[in-house]
Design an enzyme around this catalytic site. Sequence first.
Site, PDB file in Angstrom:
ATOM      1  N   ALA A 161      20.716   2.747   9.736  1.00  0.00           N
ATOM      2  CA  ALA A 161      20.409   2.027   8.494  1.00  0.00           C
ATOM      3  C   ALA A 161      20.569   0.525   8.746  1.00  0.00           C
ATOM      4  O   ALA A 161      19.843  -0.033   9.553  1.00  0.00           O
ATOM      5  CB  ALA A 161      21.267   2.514   7.344  1.00  0.00           C
ATOM      6  N   GLY A 182      21.539  11.177  -4.712  1.00  0.00           N
ATOM      7  CA  GLY A 182      20.350  10.710  -3.986  1.00  0.00           C
ATOM      8  C   GLY A 182      20.561  10.529  -2.504  1.00  0.00           C
ATOM      9  O   GLY A 182      19.762   9.860  -1.834  1.00  0.00           O
ATOM     10  N   ALA A 209       0.834  -1.200   0.000  1.00  0.00           N
ATOM     11  CA  ALA A 209       0.000   0.000   0.000  1.00  0.00           C
ATOM     12  C   ALA A 209       0.868   1.249   0.000  1.00  0.00           C
ATOM     13  O   ALA A 209       1.967   1.267   0.559  1.00  0.00           O
ATOM     14  CB  ALA A 209      -0.910   0.006   1.235  1.00  0.00           C
ATOM     15  N   LYS A 252      17.084  10.522  15.657  1.00  0.00           N
ATOM     16  CA  LYS A 252      17.872   9.306  15.881  1.00  0.00           C
ATOM     17  C   LYS A 252      18.499   9.306  17.268  1.00  0.00           C
ATOM     18  O   LYS A 252      18.534   8.280  17.956  1.00  0.00           O
ATOM     19  CB  LYS A 252      18.959   9.190  14.801  1.00  0.00           C
ATOM     20  CG  LYS A 252      18.401   8.951  13.403  1.00  0.00           C
ATOM     21  CD  LYS A 252      19.520   8.938  12.367  1.00  0.00           C
ATOM     22  CE  LYS A 252      18.973   8.675  10.961  1.00  0.00           C
ATOM     23  NZ  LYS A 252      20.027   8.698   9.926  1.00  0.00           N
ATOM     24  N   ASP A 257      16.615  15.276  11.655  1.00  0.00           N
ATOM     25  CA  ASP A 257      16.728  13.829  11.445  1.00  0.00           C
ATOM     26  C   ASP A 257      17.742  13.228  12.417  1.00  0.00           C
ATOM     27  O   ASP A 257      17.499  12.190  13.032  1.00  0.00           O
ATOM     28  CB  ASP A 257      17.141  13.547  10.003  1.00  0.00           C
ATOM     29  CG  ASP A 257      17.239  12.047   9.728  1.00  0.00           C
ATOM     30  OD1 ASP A 257      16.204  11.372   9.859  1.00  0.00           O
ATOM     31  OD2 ASP A 257      18.336  11.568   9.412  1.00  0.00           O
ATOM     32  N   GLU A 270      17.369  14.377   0.998  1.00  0.00           N
ATOM     33  CA  GLU A 270      15.963  14.496   0.647  1.00  0.00           C
ATOM     34  C   GLU A 270      15.840  15.463  -0.539  1.00  0.00           C
ATOM     35  O   GLU A 270      16.780  16.220  -0.820  1.00  0.00           O
ATOM     36  CB  GLU A 270      15.158  15.027   1.840  1.00  0.00           C
ATOM     37  CG  GLU A 270      15.140  14.104   3.049  1.00  0.00           C
ATOM     38  CD  GLU A 270      14.433  12.794   2.777  1.00  0.00           C
ATOM     39  OE1 GLU A 270      13.496  12.774   1.951  1.00  0.00           O
ATOM     40  OE2 GLU A 270      14.827  11.771   3.386  1.00  0.00           O
ATOM     41  N   LYS A 308      10.958   6.707  11.643  1.00  0.00           N
ATOM     42  CA  LYS A 308      11.458   7.077  12.965  1.00  0.00           C
ATOM     43  C   LYS A 308      10.401   7.727  13.850  1.00  0.00           C
ATOM     44  O   LYS A 308      10.610   7.906  15.052  1.00  0.00           O
ATOM     45  CB  LYS A 308      12.637   8.044  12.827  1.00  0.00           C
ATOM     46  CG  LYS A 308      13.749   7.557  11.929  1.00  0.00           C
ATOM     47  CD  LYS A 308      14.781   8.648  11.725  1.00  0.00           C
ATOM     48  CE  LYS A 308      15.769   8.292  10.637  1.00  0.00           C
ATOM     49  NZ  LYS A 308      15.156   8.279   9.292  1.00  0.00           N
ATOM     50  N   LEU A 330      23.173  -0.991  10.153  1.00  0.00           N
ATOM     51  CA  LEU A 330      24.157  -1.312  11.193  1.00  0.00           C
ATOM     52  C   LEU A 330      23.471  -1.855  12.452  1.00  0.00           C
ATOM     53  O   LEU A 330      22.382  -1.395  12.822  1.00  0.00           O
ATOM     54  CB  LEU A 330      24.973  -0.070  11.552  1.00  0.00           C
ATOM     55  CG  LEU A 330      25.813   0.536  10.417  1.00  0.00           C
ATOM     56  CD1 LEU A 330      26.510   1.797  10.890  1.00  0.00           C
ATOM     57  CD2 LEU A 330      26.826  -0.476   9.906  1.00  0.00           C
ATOM     58  N   GLY A 361      21.417   5.151   1.963  1.00  0.00           N
ATOM     59  CA  GLY A 361      21.126   4.388   0.749  1.00  0.00           C
ATOM     60  C   GLY A 361      19.938   3.479   0.922  1.00  0.00           C
ATOM     61  O   GLY A 361      19.789   2.813   1.952  1.00  0.00           O
TER      62      GLY A 361
END
Length: 802
Positions: free
Chosen positions: A592, A646, A486, A664, A660, A649, A560, A594, A783
């Site tokens: 990511a 890339g 979705a 975290k 961000d 954002e 997050k 890790l 990534g």
Amino acid sequence: MKILKFGGKSLANGEGINQVIQIIANRYYKDEEVAVVVSARGNATDELLAILNFAQQGFNYEDLFHDFKVYQSEGVAADFFEAEFNTLTKLFEGVKLLSDFSDKIKDQVLAFGELIAAKYLTYKLSEKGLSAVFVDARKLIVTDSNFGNAQPIDSISKKNVQKFFENSTAVSVVTGFIGATATGETTTLGRNGSNYTASLLANYLNAAEFQNFTHVDGIYTANPELVEDAKKIERLSFNEANELANFGATILHAKTIIPLVEKNIPLRILNTFNPENDGTLITAEQTDEGIKSLSVLDHVSLINLEGRGLLGKTGVDARIFKVMADNGISVSIISQGSSERGIGLVVNTDRASEALVGLEKEFENDFYTRDVNRISVDDNISVISIIGQDLSTFHKPYTALIRNKIVPILFNNTTTGRNISLVIKKNDLKRALNVIHGEIFGVTKKINIAVFGHGLVGGTLINQILSSSKNIEFKKGIKLNVFAVANSSKLIINKRGISENWKTEIEQQGQKYSVKEIIQYAKNNHLENLIAVDNTASKDFVENYIELIENSFDVVSSNKVANTLSYDFYKKLRKALAKNQKNYLYETNVGAGLPLIDTIKLLHLSGENITKIKGVFSGSLSFIFNNYSLENRPFSEVLKDAIAKGYTEPDPREDLCGNDVARKLLILARELDLQNEFDEIKIQNLIPESLRTLSTREFLVSLDKLDDYYSEIKQSQEKGNVLRYIGELSGDLQQDKGDLEVKLVSVPESSALGQLKGSDSIFEIYTESYGERPIVIQGAGAGASVTARGVFGDILRLADKG
């Protein structure tokens, strides 16, 4: 001689009856000596019972009776069953006139199902050139007068059978299910009694084998209509088959096995529609120990007798079973607790009301003394019996049920310790069977996944699952089934799994949806081992987490938001997880792919005092400052390079503002049970104030305005230092709150932070035991592929649990 018995579906019009004729003809022309026992054709027994009930209630039954006659007469002359239909008409008219019928009349009516079937098959065999004779079992099987569940009188019945077959050369087509008293009154042997008739003939005639032809290939590890992964069982012992029969396996009658055991006559379960299959062979030979099958008692009710006064009171059980015995009611399961909750009995649903009335009458005085508080009936139950299960390994299927939010009402085990029965809610039956079957029989464990969000990370994840699923199934015995995908507005859903063309399908065929509808779809299709994967960045979607958890979903998230909302929501979410015994995994929220969060959880759980956490949390900002610090290029050029690759954002200010990284950092703080809120974090915004209010387009064409600002910062460093944008958690971390700060720092190039390359992230975890030498976790921090692989890892961790 071999006894061949054919069930109602085998004898149905069309393919069924043609297959039966072919099977008998093959044996006949090979000069095999066979006798045939038949059940009523199609749904004849149920149809006759329905007509009987209509007549009793004074309703118009003629249409039902007409349909019955048309079906049963297909392929024979119109007057072929004239005598049988005339007798039935008189019986129905009598019942309608009296508005009632006895068990004796009921037996007379139901007997015509088998009488018509045997007469019909005999005619069809003769039509094909076979020598066949119709045999009315009422002339052979003499029973007591317990109408509806008569017991054969062996000495007389055996003599009759042996005398009849002594000189018989034709194929005898015998009516199953029915017998007669010594005075000639028609009786029936109980539901599925045709198997019993065949078993008795096999015993009396010392048959070489009893072959029971049904509509399936044999006995399965579970009902294949309810469990798609059910496997055929090649061999069973008589004891195991008897347990299966007693605990509800409809393919066998509970009394069928005993006559076979007496003479050591093998029983083979075969498929009329697949006669080449060897079926399931049942003999006296013992098979390897272990769980053999799951059987179901479906038309049962639970009677609960509750009362404080029952505790320690003698004679209660005797009074209960006296009521059952006086009313001829069989109790399949009894569970007795030592507490005030009392006693639970499982009986057939059609006798439950009778049992309730009897018990209420028996314990009438106990209600007045308040020794008994309540006697109730629950019809919404089923019983699953695990044949061959002992208590030493019962925790595995039981834990699997709890994991799927199926809580048994009660369970008990036999004194042999080899069978366990679970009473569950009827609407949980199919899912419970699939959960237990998958856990016990080592077949592929199915994990049903709903993926929300299919952007870079979500789309990569879906493709990773689809490309790896066969290998995972082969190596781990785990089948990953993505049943729903979705986005914010569209959904594709398929209980058997989406295809590799899912992107096109969601674009062209995607439907509007709500999360409630997906939850209901999973319930309706009895999907087990559910995981919801959140690859959105949506605060709104997070509000669905608790509802998903309460409806048996584990949650995996790269989003997050859930962990960085208010501390109250954070605790509410954890409370829901604990209450529902579900899991929420989010390893990719910080590092990511890790293994950072798991490491911190383990250290904290082990009692290690973590004193500080510091690191480069953003792969995007890592790339920017790693390159800017070492290269003689303007900041804007490095930023443009990051945008092109890339790493950022679409509006890079979402990375440069520091929020961000702050989120975290807050996630890690809360893993240490700190109660910090997001607005308590000190965040250094990397965007000069003059550029913060511009539109995205205006900002992107104004990037060179950042160059002087960052050139000045770069030049003001000590020689040999480099710039890093870090998050740092410090202070007294044994208190309720710590100090959280996100900032740009200058560090020696030779330090662990200074040596960072590319878009790697690095985390330094300082603890009391390790002192000034931190635990360092470093690796790819950005990534879609890396993040998706981390989410995939969380899914596999959940799949491998239990």
